[in-house]
Design a protein around this motif. Structure first.
Motif, PDB file in Angstrom:
ATOM      1  N   SER A  23       4.135  69.966  12.432  1.00  0.00           N
ATOM      2  CA  SER A  23       3.337  69.083  11.666  1.00  0.00           C
ATOM      3  C   SER A  23       2.739  68.241  12.814  1.00  0.00           C
ATOM      4  CB  SER A  23       4.158  68.382  10.622  1.00  0.00           C
ATOM      5  OG  SER A  23       5.096  67.481  11.452  1.00  0.00           O
ATOM      6  N   ASN A 316       3.176  70.732   3.594  1.00  0.00           N
ATOM      7  CA  ASN A 316       3.487  69.551   4.343  1.00  0.00           C
ATOM      8  C   ASN A 316       3.079  69.359   5.837  1.00  0.00           C
ATOM      9  OD1 ASN A 316       4.120  68.320   1.884  1.00  0.00           O
ATOM     10  ND2 ASN A 316       6.382  68.398   1.923  1.00  0.00           N
ATOM     11  N   ALA A 317       3.644  70.512   6.559  1.00  0.00           N
ATOM     12  CA  ALA A 317       3.370  70.435   7.957  1.00  0.00           C
ATOM     13  C   ALA A 317       1.721  70.557   8.297  1.00  0.00           C
ATOM     14  CB  ALA A 317       3.786  71.909   8.372  1.00  0.00           C
ATOM     15  N   LYS A 318       1.213  71.016   7.408  1.00  0.00           N
ATOM     16  CA  LYS A 318      -0.518  71.057   7.717  1.00  0.00           C
ATOM     17  C   LYS A 318      -0.944  69.613   7.388  1.00  0.00           C
ATOM     18  CE  LYS A 318      -1.207  75.906   6.861  1.00  0.00           C
ATOM     19  NZ  LYS A 318      -1.894  76.892   5.948  1.00  0.00           N
ATOM     20  N   ARG A 321       0.144  67.122  10.134  1.00  0.00           N
ATOM     21  CA  ARG A 321      -0.655  67.261  11.350  1.00  0.00           C
ATOM     22  C   ARG A 321      -2.089  66.696  11.336  1.00  0.00           C
ATOM     23  NH1 ARG A 321      -1.423  73.309  12.884  1.00  0.00           N
ATOM     24  NH2 ARG A 321       0.858  73.463  12.382  1.00  0.00           N
TER      25      ARG A 321
END
Length: 502
Positions: A23, A316-318, A321
């Motif tokens: 992320s 969520n990571a995207k 980020r």
């Protein structure tokens, strides 16, 4: 990018580390890796260092070896390297396979694995009970059959976990190097590319269901002999299908699959040679039906839950980020009108000439302010020479009672007559205990200080529309509402270097 051995050695939560690393807005750079280690409690500093100086490095450091972040440990004349697997290199090999990037780290107590519950001890206990029961109450052939069932359950569980990104030491040791360079012995091609899907379950998932059912039915041998024997004959279909996929479709053999086939074949042989069919029983038939339904439902449930969790983490990571992109954060920060405070020297900590100036609008009796002060204290501890902090306690004489006035006087007395460390310790003590008498004792004075500056600070806060607590002010700009205060850790380095905010 795989660095399982490194993560295990540092005792970090692999899923949490992967989530934070993926992320990071600069993923998969060295900066993202360094920042993630910092976030997980492993303090570190990164350097570009020529190989001629590597002999001066500590016994342990992190480097990029074979394009992977790796832990390097000096071991006599050689070096032990931990990344996706462990290996030993001599000095020349290490230098040839590494870039000039090195990262020196210091573990803290926060770096320990924070997994809430480890199910393996419970699993091993269940296995031990089943084994004890089998060898003490059943025949040798029945006990061996149960041992094979438990071996199948264990291997199937390892495959099940690996499907969701958890690395298995057992699978790795059976399959060897699963990198793209060694596809002839790769289990990934068979396991991860399994095209079977029945209600979302893969062929390997049915292996877990099958062995779990046999492990339970095996406890009731010889009463369940005819049902167990029937299932072992049905397993011939699974053996044939698996061998066909490996030999003719994927054209590579999976070692762990061959091991499971061997277990199935062993159980088939035991059932044919030693198991005598017991009289037919409706009760045993119902037990078998309920057992398979429960096993199927449990595996399906956990598979769906873990699939949703994996999908959510990727999403969520995207999102994070994007959110943790400094330019986006800066644009949100500058959307607020710049706040100009009056110059006061009250409760100013850190380096007064620093480029990053943080003000925290706070109140000693504010329950939410404790977390804000912890962040402030952490920033001062990590960047003592690069940041200044002012604690701006709200105070109005007409609304403050005697104890608050005395508390603020004690804080000011400690600030004026003690060190910054003593003052911070007093503030931390207060938010931990909310015990005025402890602060009075630390102050050592019962005199009421001149609190005029706090009255002016409160008016200044109010005139700027800062009526709630806690609030962070960064170089005159209010911390954006779209971000959590903890997110400041992701932007500190850029904030200190940004000339636009000086």
């Amino acid at each position: 990018m795989i660095f399982d051995k490194l993560i295990n050695y540092l005792k970090l939560d692999k899923q949490e580390f992967s989530f934070q690393f993926n992320s990071h807005p600069n993923y998969p750079s060295a900066l993202a890796f360094s920042d993630t280690l910092n976030f997980m409690g492993v303090k570190n500093d990164a350097y570009e260092l020529d190989k001629e100086y590597w002999d001066e490095l500590p016994e342990e450091f992190i480097a990029i070896v074979d394009n992977s972040f790796s832990l390097v440990k000096k071991s006599g004349a050689n070096y032990s390297v931990y990344s996706e697997k462990a290996k030993t290199l001599n000095k020349e090999e290490l230098h040839n396979k590494s870039t000039n990037f090195v990262l020196l780290f210091e573990k803290t107590e926060n770096a320990e694995n924070k997994t809430v519950f480890n199910f393996k001890p419970l699993l091993y206990a269940v296995f031990a009970i089943i084994l004890g029961y089998s060898f003490f109450t059943q025949t040798l052939s029945e006990a061996i059959f149960n041992v094979l069932s438990l071996a199948g359950v264990y291997i199937s569980l390892e495959i099940f976990n690996q499907k969701f990104g958890n690395t298995s030491t057992v699978i790795g040791s059976i399959c060897g190097d699963t990198s793209a360079k060694q596809t002839a012995n790769s289990c990934d091609k068979i396991i991860k590319q399994d095209k079977t899907s029945i209600l979302g379950l893969k062929f390997s998932d049915f292996s877990l269901i099958y062995f779990t059912g046999l492990a339970v039915l095996g406890l009731f041998l010889p009463a369940t002999a005819y049902i167990v024997k029937g299932f072992t004959f049905v397993s011939l279909l699974a053996i044939g299908y698996s061998l066909y996929i490996q030999a003719f479709v994927e054209k590579t053999f999976c070692r762990v699959c061959l091991l499971i086939i061997s277990i199935l074949a062993g159980q088939l042989a035991l059932s044919i040679i030693f198991f005598q069919n017991a009289p037919f029983s409706i009760g045993i038939l119902l037990l078998t039906a309920v057992l398979w339904i429960l096993a199927f439902s449990a595996v399906l449930y956990f598979s769906n839950i873990l699939s949703q969790k994996e999908s959510l983490q990727k999403s969520n990571a995207k999102n994070l980020r994007f959110k943790r992109n400094y330019e986006l954060f800066k644009s949100q920060l500058l959307e607020n009108e710049k706040i100009e405070f009056q110059d006061t020297e009250t409760f100013v900590l850190g380096s007064k000439n620093s480029k990053l100036r943080l003000s925290i609008i706070s109140n000693p009796y504010c329950g939410f302010c404790k977390d804000g002060h912890k962040i402030m204290e952490g920033l001062l501890e990590k960047y003592p020479e690069d940041i200044s902090v002012q604690i701006r306690f709200n105070y109005s004489p007409e609304r403050a009672d005697e104890r608050y006035t005395k508390l603020l006087s004690s804080f000011k007395n400690i600030y004026n007559n003690g060190s910054q460390k003593e003052f911070l310790k007093a503030v931390e003590e207060w938010f931990e205990t909310k015990d005025e008498n402890k602060i009075f004792s630390l102050s050592g004075s019962s005199e009421t200080e001149d609190l005029t500056t706090f009255v002016e600070i409160t008016k200044d806060n109010s005139n700027s529309g800062l009526n709630f607590t806690p609030i962070f002010i960064l170089n005159g700009y209010q911390f954006p509402d779209k971000y959590d205060r903890e997110d400041i850790w992701f932007f500190v380095d850029e904030l200190m270097e940004d000339e636009d905010l000086q």
